[in-house]
Every structure is written in C-alpha cells, then in structure tokens.
Design a protein around this motif. Sequence first.
Motif, PDB file in Angstrom:
ATOM      1  N   ASP A 276      68.123  38.507  17.845  1.00 43.34           N
ATOM      2  CA  ASP A 276      68.839  37.496  18.630  1.00 43.34           C
ATOM      3  C   ASP A 276      69.158  38.026  20.025  1.00 43.34           C
ATOM      4  N   PRO A 277      68.149  38.358  20.825  1.00 44.58           N
ATOM      5  CA  PRO A 277      68.435  38.890  22.161  1.00 44.58           C
ATOM      6  C   PRO A 277      69.208  37.885  22.997  1.00 44.58           C
ATOM      7  N   VAL A 278      70.160  38.391  23.778  1.00 41.59           N
ATOM      8  CA  VAL A 278      70.984  37.531  24.624  1.00 41.59           C
ATOM      9  C   VAL A 278      70.824  38.020  26.057  1.00 41.59           C
ATOM     10  N   ILE A 279      70.394  37.131  26.941  1.00 38.78           N
ATOM     11  CA  ILE A 279      70.260  37.478  28.345  1.00 38.78           C
ATOM     12  C   ILE A 279      71.007  36.457  29.185  1.00 38.78           C
ATOM     13  N   ALA A 280      71.268  36.816  30.430  1.00 33.30           N
ATOM     14  CA  ALA A 280      71.967  35.886  31.321  1.00 33.30           C
ATOM     15  C   ALA A 280      71.140  34.619  31.489  1.00 33.30           C
ATOM     16  N   PRO A 281      71.776  33.442  31.446  1.00 32.52           N
ATOM     17  CA  PRO A 281      71.006  32.192  31.553  1.00 32.52           C
ATOM     18  C   PRO A 281      70.130  32.126  32.797  1.00 32.52           C
ATOM     19  N   TRP A 282      70.628  32.677  33.923  1.00 36.21           N
ATOM     20  CA  TRP A 282      69.857  32.558  35.158  1.00 36.21           C
ATOM     21  C   TRP A 282      68.574  33.370  35.136  1.00 36.21           C
ATOM     22  N   MET A 283      68.453  34.333  34.184  1.00 34.17           N
ATOM     23  CA  MET A 283      67.243  35.144  34.122  1.00 34.17           C
ATOM     24  C   MET A 283      66.072  34.370  33.530  1.00 34.17           C
ATOM     25  N   GLY A 284      66.341  33.413  32.657  1.00 38.00           N
ATOM     26  CA  GLY A 284      65.291  32.578  32.085  1.00 38.00           C
ATOM     27  C   GLY A 284      64.467  33.285  31.033  1.00 38.00           C
ATOM     28  N   ILE A 285      63.866  34.408  31.385  1.00 40.00           N
ATOM     29  CA  ILE A 285      63.018  35.170  30.475  1.00 40.00           C
ATOM     30  C   ILE A 285      63.120  36.642  30.844  1.00 40.00           C
ATOM     31  N   LEU A 286      62.964  37.502  29.877  1.00 40.12           N
ATOM     32  CA  LEU A 286      62.917  38.947  30.113  1.00 40.12           C
ATOM     33  C   LEU A 286      61.786  39.498  29.260  1.00 40.12           C
ATOM     34  N   LYS A 287      60.737  39.929  29.942  1.00 34.65           N
ATOM     35  CA  LYS A 287      59.550  40.441  29.256  1.00 34.65           C
ATOM     36  C   LYS A 287      59.275  41.849  29.742  1.00 34.65           C
ATOM     37  N   LEU A 288      59.132  42.769  28.803  1.00 34.33           N
ATOM     38  CA  LEU A 288      58.836  44.160  29.122  1.00 34.33           C
ATOM     39  C   LEU A 288      57.527  44.532  28.429  1.00 34.33           C
ATOM     40  N   GLU A 289      56.516  44.835  29.226  1.00 37.93           N
ATOM     41  CA  GLU A 289      55.189  45.141  28.701  1.00 37.93           C
ATOM     42  C   GLU A 289      54.884  46.626  28.830  1.00 37.93           C
ATOM     43  N   ASN A 290      54.126  47.140  27.866  1.00 35.75           N
ATOM     44  CA  ASN A 290      53.654  48.531  27.880  1.00 35.75           C
ATOM     45  C   ASN A 290      54.803  49.537  27.831  1.00 35.75           C
ATOM     46  N   ILE A 291      55.718  49.326  26.890  1.00 35.12           N
ATOM     47  CA  ILE A 291      56.824  50.261  26.681  1.00 35.12           C
ATOM     48  C   ILE A 291      56.269  51.494  25.970  1.00 35.12           C
ATOM     49  N   PRO A 292      56.346  52.681  26.589  1.00 32.94           N
ATOM     50  CA  PRO A 292      55.713  53.862  25.987  1.00 32.94           C
ATOM     51  C   PRO A 292      56.556  54.460  24.868  1.00 32.94           C
TER      52      PRO A 292
ATOM     53  N   ARG B 188      56.103  56.672  20.652  1.00 31.82           N
ATOM     54  CA  ARG B 188      55.260  57.228  19.592  1.00 31.82           C
ATOM     55  C   ARG B 188      54.347  56.164  18.983  1.00 31.82           C
ATOM     56  N   TRP B 189      54.617  54.906  19.256  1.00 29.91           N
ATOM     57  CA  TRP B 189      53.806  53.777  18.789  1.00 29.91           C
ATOM     58  C   TRP B 189      52.657  53.460  19.743  1.00 29.91           C
ATOM     59  N   GLY B 190      52.580  54.191  20.852  1.00 36.75           N
ATOM     60  CA  GLY B 190      51.601  53.874  21.886  1.00 36.75           C
ATOM     61  C   GLY B 190      52.264  53.068  22.988  1.00 36.75           C
ATOM     62  N   ARG B 191      51.934  51.798  23.080  1.00 41.45           N
ATOM     63  CA  ARG B 191      52.543  50.889  24.046  1.00 41.45           C
ATOM     64  C   ARG B 191      52.937  49.607  23.326  1.00 41.45           C
ATOM     65  N   ALA B 192      54.103  49.079  23.680  1.00 42.70           N
ATOM     66  CA  ALA B 192      54.603  47.862  23.021  1.00 42.70           C
ATOM     67  C   ALA B 192      55.081  46.873  24.074  1.00 42.70           C
ATOM     68  N   THR B 193      55.135  45.602  23.676  1.00 43.58           N
ATOM     69  CA  THR B 193      55.629  44.532  24.553  1.00 43.58           C
ATOM     70  C   THR B 193      56.707  43.755  23.817  1.00 43.58           C
ATOM     71  N   VAL B 194      57.813  43.475  24.512  1.00 42.34           N
ATOM     72  CA  VAL B 194      58.927  42.728  23.926  1.00 42.34           C
ATOM     73  C   VAL B 194      59.319  41.615  24.894  1.00 42.34           C
ATOM     74  N   ILE B 195      59.573  40.429  24.340  1.00 46.31           N
ATOM     75  CA  ILE B 195      59.938  39.274  25.159  1.00 46.31           C
ATOM     76  C   ILE B 195      61.243  38.680  24.639  1.00 46.31           C
ATOM     77  N   ALA B 196      62.158  38.372  25.542  1.00 42.94           N
ATOM     78  CA  ALA B 196      63.379  37.632  25.200  1.00 42.94           C
ATOM     79  C   ALA B 196      63.423  36.393  26.081  1.00 42.94           C
ATOM     80  N   LYS B 197      63.568  35.246  25.456  1.00 45.81           N
ATOM     81  CA  LYS B 197      63.617  33.988  26.208  1.00 45.81           C
ATOM     82  C   LYS B 197      65.040  33.440  26.198  1.00 45.81           C
ATOM     83  N   GLY B 198      65.552  33.193  27.383  1.00 43.81           N
ATOM     84  CA  GLY B 198      66.842  32.549  27.517  1.00 43.81           C
ATOM     85  C   GLY B 198      66.663  31.058  27.722  1.00 43.81           C
ATOM     86  N   ASP B 199      67.622  30.443  28.339  1.00 44.21           N
ATOM     87  CA  ASP B 199      67.557  29.011  28.625  1.00 44.21           C
ATOM     88  C   ASP B 199      66.823  28.826  29.948  1.00 44.21           C
TER      89      ASP B 199
END
Length: 700
Positions: A643-659, A661-672
């Motif tokens: 249940d990620p919570v971000i500021a409404p004005w951000m709209g979306i928070l996407k982080l790609e290629n997080i380094p 031991r798993w290699g690289r990962a991508t995580v997305i949090a969608k706000g309003d």
Amino acid sequence: MHDTNISILDGSTFLVSSANGDVDAGPDQPHGLFYKDMRHLSKWKLTIKGVSLDVLSTDALEYYYAQHFCVPPTGTIYKNPTISIVRRRFVGDGFVEELTVLNHGTEVEEVELRLEADADFADLFEVKDALKKQGKRYREVRNRQLVLGYKRDDFIRETIISSTVSITDMDSRGATFRITLQPKTTWSSQFHVTPVTGETVHRPKFATREGRAMREDLNEWIEQAPTMTSHPEAVRLYMRSLVDVASLRFHPDTMCEYALPAAGLPWFMALFGRDSLITSYQMLPFNSELAATTLTALAKAQGTKEEELTEEEPGRILHELRFGEMTHFRERPQGPYYGASDTTPLFLVLLDEYERWTGDVELVRALEPNARAALRWIDHYGDRDGDGYIEYQRKTSLGLENQCWKDSWNSILFHDGTIAPAPRATCEIQGYAYDAKIRCARLAREIWKDENLAAQLETQAGELKRRFNHDYWLADRQFFALALDGHKKKVDSLCSNVGHLLWSGIVDDDKAMAIRDHLMSPQMFSGWGIRTMAQGEAGFNPIEYHNGTVWPHDSSIVAAGLARYGYRNDAAAIIAGIFEASIVFDFRLPEVFAGYARHQTFFPVQYPTACLPQAWAAAAPMLGIRTLLGLEPKGEILTSAADPVIAPWMGILKLENIPGRWGRATVIAKGDEKAMLSTKQIYQRILSQRATLGEERLAA
C-alpha cells in the motif's frame, strides 16, 4: 532562493567565490580555495584598469566546474560595454581557470588586466573560530611563477600560480597583462593554481588527463543509478541529490582505494564516521559502493588503544579525520578523533544492511574481526558503568561535550531548559545498539557460522529492549526520555530522537502510537519536517542548531521509523514536506533549516551557517523514496509496500533498475493522477498561502 556565493568542489578540494568569480576572504569566512583542511587562496581578484567586474550570469551545474560571465562596469545604464570576460574554472587538487576576454566592438581596445592573489593558509578550524596563525607566510616570484607559502617548523604549505601566456608584469602580489584587442577578437589564458603539501606538488586534475576522467565518472555515477519517473519537481530533486552526493565523494589519505562521502561544504569536507555511515545507508538502493568503501575505511581506522586526547578506544569507530595544521601539531584531536558513541553501533547496522542489499558476504567475512571488536566496545567501553546502556563523557576539554548526532554543547536539555549533567546516555544510541545486536546475530548465524554468538546477541538485545522500554519511558508525558543523565535521571524534553527509536525497532508496539502522536503533533511537525525539539520545551528555538530546527536527514529517519511501525501516511506526509521545501531551496536541501511553522511563514527559512551541499541532507530524499515505496530486501528478491503512499501532487513514483543481489528491479507506486499538480500549481499554492497570511496580518 539563490546563494550569491558560487561553490565548486571535488573531494578534499573546494573553491568558494563571489558571483563574479573573485575571492576576497575575511578572517572568519569560508571563502577561497581549500585543500585538505587548509586555505591555499584567500584572495583571487580580477580587475580591468583597476575596476572590479560586474557579473551577468553564472553556471555551476557540474559540481567541479563553473562559468562566470562578466563585464567591466560602464557607470551608466545608457552605455553598454563592448568588452566581456568569461571565467571558466575546474576544481580538483587545486584548480584551473580559463580566462577569455572578448572585444565585441568595432574599435581596437587596449585592455589592462590585473590578477591579484594571496593565501593566508588558514586551517579550517582557524577560519571557523577566527584564530590567528603561528607560523610565517612568504611570497616570491620563482621561475616566472607566483609562489605563496607558509612555514611552521616542519609544516610547509605552498600555492604555485602560473599562466599559459606571457605575463607582462609579475610581482609578489599578482600579475598584470596588457593586451591589444582587435575588433571582434578574443584573448585567452589559463591559470594553474597548484597546492603543495610538504614536498608533494599536487597537479590540478584539469591540467592533466584526470579532468576528463572526472566528467566520465559523473556520467557513469548517474547512469548506474536507478531511473526515476515522477512529477518533474520530484525528479529535479532526485537528480540534484544524486549530483550533490557525487560531489562530496573523496579519497581519505592512506585509508582506501575508492571514494566515500565527506560530510559537507564548507566546514566538514572530511571523513566523518557518523555522516558517512548514515549517508551510505540512505544511498543503498541507489549506490552500494559508498557503503562498501565507508565500511572498509572506517574498519581500517578502527580504534586499537586507549588515548585521552583523541578519545580512541579499542573497537571504537572514529568520528572525524582531519589533515590541517592544528591537527598536525595536536592542537586539535581530529587526527583522527573518536569522540562519538553512535558511530560504532551504526557501523554494525550498515554492515548488515549492506549485505542484505548486495549479498556481498566476502566483505562481511573480511570485516568480522572489526565487527566483533565493535561489539566488545559497546559492552565494555560504551557501557562505562555497567548498567547496560551506552553513555558518554568527554575525556579532554578539546573533545565534544555531546557525542551523539546532536553534538552541540547545549543539545541535551531538560524540559525546563537546564543542561543535563554528564555522563549522558541518549535514547537513540540505545536503539542503535539494539539494532546492531539484532543484525549481528543474523550475520553470526548465517555468515560467520557462530551460533553461540548469535544466541548471546539475541538474548542481550531482548534484555536491552525490555529494560529500555521501562527505564526511559516517561509515563506522565507518554514518550521516551531524551537521555539518562549522570545521576540516572530521565531527561524529559521531547525531541526528534524518539523517531530514531522507531527506526531501530526498540520501541514496544504498545508505545508506538503515543510516539507517533507526538511526532505528528504541531509541536513537532513543522509542516516541512520534524523539529529537533518540540515547540513548548523551554529550550526550543526555531533557529537553534539542535533545539528546534529541521534537519532533512533527521526527518527522513523519523519517516522511515514511522513506516516501520505501519504509519505509512504519516511517513509520506513528512517526506512530502521535505520534498516541497526543496522547491524553495532550488532543489538543493541544506544541512538544516529553521523550525518555523509552515502556516506561519509558508516558506522554509535556511539556517545561517548550514552546509550546502551536505551529504546526509542530499541523501535524505533517497531514504524518503525508499520509504514511500517500502523497499526491503528479502533474501534474493526486492519487496515493496503493498500500500505505497505518495503525495497526491506526485501522481506516480516509478524507480527502474534498482541495483541489488537480485540484479535490477523496478517498482511503481501510483497516487491520484487526477490530483497531480503542475509545477505552476505547486508554486501558486505556496504563493496563495503566503498572500492569505499577509492579508490576515494586515487585517489584524
């Protein structure tokens, strides 16, 4: 907000000048060229026919490079200059300045340039405390180079200044160039400013091939970091933070091959154990190399003996390392100084967290002796009276009175404003010790293969948590004491330290809600971040260094602690406040800013002597992003909050290629996304709030 000073830096070298590129430092001003804790230039002034230049614009987008676009004043707005001057400079082991004079007119111009230079060779401690020099300065022209020097016994420092074109006239105070410029032509020269320490001449990097390597290194640093997609303002903060942390990387002499973060410009361009450890922790999802080098360097310098001046003790992790004159003559203890009681448990916290992110068991095995020595320090030297808590009391008058992160002399106060007598056992250090033992139990069981040590540490941690929740709890005020003083009396002021307890996990679940309520109250949460001391405490002052100000790194740790106990909405509110404050600071978060309530000013106010950039402030948004997304390593996979919570004005928070031991990962949090505000709307909101405030005051 724009700073009239322009700073460029590269590790242990930094240059602070006025907007037109001149340096004319006063005795207590951190202006000039500094190299390894000493000012090698205190004056660097360019004039045309004896007149100082006016600045048109500056460019300092790259941390090691700046451009100053200048003109000679005409004395009236009705006449435009026909001459302009561009000063391009690159810093790194000294600096190189490329000076270009342009004639835009249709007539021949006779130009007399004068460059004056001087060096007071002030130790950074002397600058900060306005102290006088004890050695002798000298200046001379040597082989058509200007040499500025300083000698005190065996301590010798010099600055050598040279030009790539012939100098019309050189004397011991500077150089003069007399130039005939044809219409629509240019003249240029390079000046090399070279520091000398003892017999070692340090060639400026941009006078060698290292300059190109610096630019390539910055590009590689950015390319290897995760890519963030969000509101443009959040992305700008992310990029500014990445570059600022990169700018503070340096190589401590004789300590390690790779770079680790210095604390901050201008006062703390050196290795600080606490700052490097916390910055490296904050940066782990984005760059793990900082953690590896910080751990390696601090392990190499770990205490092995007892010494009163430096407060070194076996197993203790250092606080600060300096190389200046006052350290050389042991007039200051920072060569290195060990007077910090939180660095040792934080070293263990980072060691475990680094392995969780990277899977680098080899470093954990290599540092096992250091970890065991640190654990022994916690139990023996840290716990000075055998009561199970880490307490501190300085051994020398040159040392720090407070050896926690709030290390100013007056930071540990009772509710009535009186100073708590030493020795002091601040609450957050006990939390760090608890966390360190829990983490080292895992390392002992899984990597060091020592089940007895693992069981012992788990038992000690459980007992510490049980006793702490009893001994530090203020039942009448419903929060933990800031510290136990020298008489084991509870220091009863409400401070942000209690948020660090949530981060460490030492707080019993039935007390977490009360801590949350205090932290998010108007007394603690300014709207921009968490105050270091609550409004209403006798010692509260919104512009007192540790007693009411807001520190971005402190707020990021508090937010992470709230999220750990499930208060994700509150954590997001704190992080949003810090993000929004950064907009007013041109996306470069200062070390500390004033603790005024947001509804009173609608503008975050900078602390007068705050470091900028500063490592753990620059890295605070990184821990904030991790907290918003709920990033946690779980074995070979990276998990995120359901249940990620971000500021409404951000709209979306996407982080790609997080380094990791798993290699690289991508995580997305969608706000309003419907609530997502444009850049213009965010500014309009701040401005409208300020306008409303002004109208209310006028009406009153």
